[in-house]
Design a protein around this motif. Structure first.
Motif, PDB file in Angstrom:
ATOM      1  N   LEU A  23       1.195  -1.088   0.054  1.00 21.79           N
ATOM      2  CA  LEU A  23      -0.173   0.141  -0.099  1.00 21.79           C
ATOM      3  C   LEU A  23       1.412   1.430  -0.112  1.00 21.79           C
ATOM      4  O   LEU A  23       1.526   1.535   0.819  1.00 21.79           O
ATOM      5  N   VAL A  24       1.004   2.338  -0.993  1.00 21.81           N
ATOM      6  CA  VAL A  24       1.411   3.669  -0.890  1.00 21.81           C
ATOM      7  C   VAL A  24       0.491   4.389   0.084  1.00 21.81           C
ATOM      8  O   VAL A  24      -1.201   4.269  -0.290  1.00 21.81           O
ATOM      9  N   LEU A  25       0.562   5.351   0.930  1.00 29.05           N
ATOM     10  CA  LEU A  25       0.161   6.370   1.690  1.00 29.05           C
ATOM     11  C   LEU A  25       0.178   7.214   1.517  1.00 29.05           C
ATOM     12  O   LEU A  25       1.587   8.057   1.382  1.00 29.05           O
ATOM     13  N   MET A  34       3.385   0.642   2.270  1.00 27.75           N
ATOM     14  CA  MET A  34       3.623  -0.015   3.327  1.00 27.75           C
ATOM     15  C   MET A  34       3.491  -1.457   2.976  1.00 27.75           C
ATOM     16  O   MET A  34       2.973  -2.118   1.924  1.00 27.75           O
ATOM     17  N   ALA A  35       4.387  -2.383   3.578  1.00 29.71           N
ATOM     18  CA  ALA A  35       4.191  -3.796   3.222  1.00 29.71           C
ATOM     19  C   ALA A  35       3.521  -4.461   4.091  1.00 29.71           C
ATOM     20  O   ALA A  35       2.977  -4.066   5.069  1.00 29.71           O
ATOM     21  N   GLY A  37       2.247  -6.576   6.927  1.00 32.07           N
ATOM     22  CA  GLY A  37       2.669  -6.182   8.762  1.00 32.07           C
ATOM     23  C   GLY A  37       3.275  -4.188   9.234  1.00 32.07           C
ATOM     24  O   GLY A  37       3.396  -4.457   9.942  1.00 32.07           O
ATOM     25  N   ASP A  38       3.256  -3.365   7.662  1.00 34.35           N
ATOM     26  CA  ASP A  38       3.772  -2.577   8.562  1.00 34.35           C
ATOM     27  C   ASP A  38       1.909  -1.950   9.190  1.00 34.35           C
ATOM     28  O   ASP A  38       0.719  -2.312   8.774  1.00 34.35           O
ATOM     29  N   PHE A  39       2.038  -1.119   9.171  1.00 38.22           N
ATOM     30  CA  PHE A  39       0.883  -0.584  10.661  1.00 38.22           C
ATOM     31  C   PHE A  39       1.725   1.095  10.900  1.00 38.22           C
ATOM     32  O   PHE A  39       2.742   1.822  11.075  1.00 38.22           O
ATOM     33  N   ILE A  40       0.417   2.338  10.860  1.00 35.65           N
ATOM     34  CA  ILE A  40       0.956   3.319  10.658  1.00 35.65           C
ATOM     35  C   ILE A  40      -0.244   4.071  11.184  1.00 35.65           C
ATOM     36  O   ILE A  40      -1.347   3.235  10.875  1.00 35.65           O
ATOM     37  N   GLN A  41      -0.084   5.369  12.086  1.00 37.88           N
ATOM     38  CA  GLN A  41      -1.364   6.001  12.919  1.00 37.88           C
ATOM     39  C   GLN A  41      -1.038   7.731  12.480  1.00 37.88           C
ATOM     40  O   GLN A  41       0.139   8.044  12.634  1.00 37.88           O
ATOM     41  N   PHE A  42      -1.696   8.236  11.463  1.00 37.69           N
ATOM     42  CA  PHE A  42      -2.136   9.432  11.403  1.00 37.69           C
ATOM     43  C   PHE A  42      -3.070  10.885  11.350  1.00 37.69           C
ATOM     44  O   PHE A  42      -4.085   9.912  11.600  1.00 37.69           O
ATOM     45  N   VAL A  59      -4.586  -5.704   0.827  1.00 34.02           N
ATOM     46  CA  VAL A  59      -5.980  -5.708   1.862  1.00 34.02           C
ATOM     47  C   VAL A  59      -5.301  -4.988   3.205  1.00 34.02           C
ATOM     48  O   VAL A  59      -4.141  -4.663   3.651  1.00 34.02           O
ATOM     49  N   PHE A  60      -6.042  -4.037   3.613  1.00 31.29           N
ATOM     50  CA  PHE A  60      -5.481  -3.573   4.949  1.00 31.29           C
ATOM     51  C   PHE A  60      -6.754  -3.191   5.236  1.00 31.29           C
ATOM     52  O   PHE A  60      -7.883  -3.451   5.668  1.00 31.29           O
ATOM     53  N   THR A  61      -6.415  -3.085   7.167  1.00 32.78           N
ATOM     54  CA  THR A  61      -7.069  -2.658   7.832  1.00 32.78           C
ATOM     55  C   THR A  61      -7.134  -1.343   8.024  1.00 32.78           C
ATOM     56  O   THR A  61      -6.425  -1.059   8.854  1.00 32.78           O
TER      57      THR A  61
END
Length: 68
Positions: A23-25, A34-35, A37-42, A59-61
């Motif tokens: 995922l490119v955020l 982001m690959a 297992g990667d996690f981010i808050q913003f 797929v992401f949550t």
């Protein structure tokens, strides 16, 4: 594929966990690749875009938290 949000209003935070693919955020002008297992808050009151540039399904949550 991509999806852009203009933001969710003041005092909102977003949490994203990638569970498959890449995922490119984009937060305003900064890109985070982001690959699995990667996690981010913003701060999700700012414009942000989700992009899948690959051939594999991403797929992401995604949890949006609206502070009182």
């Amino acid at each position: 594929a991509s999806f852009t949000s203009e933001g969710h209003g003041t005092h909102t935070r977003e949490s994203v966990l990638v569970t498959a693919g890449e995922l490119v955020l984009v937060l305003e002008t900064v890109e985070y690749v982001m690959a699995e297992g990667d996690f981010i808050q913003f701060d999700s009151s700012r414009p942000h875009t989700y992009i899948n540039r690959g051939e594999v399904m991403t797929v992401f949550t995604n949890i949006v938290y609206y502070e009182g």
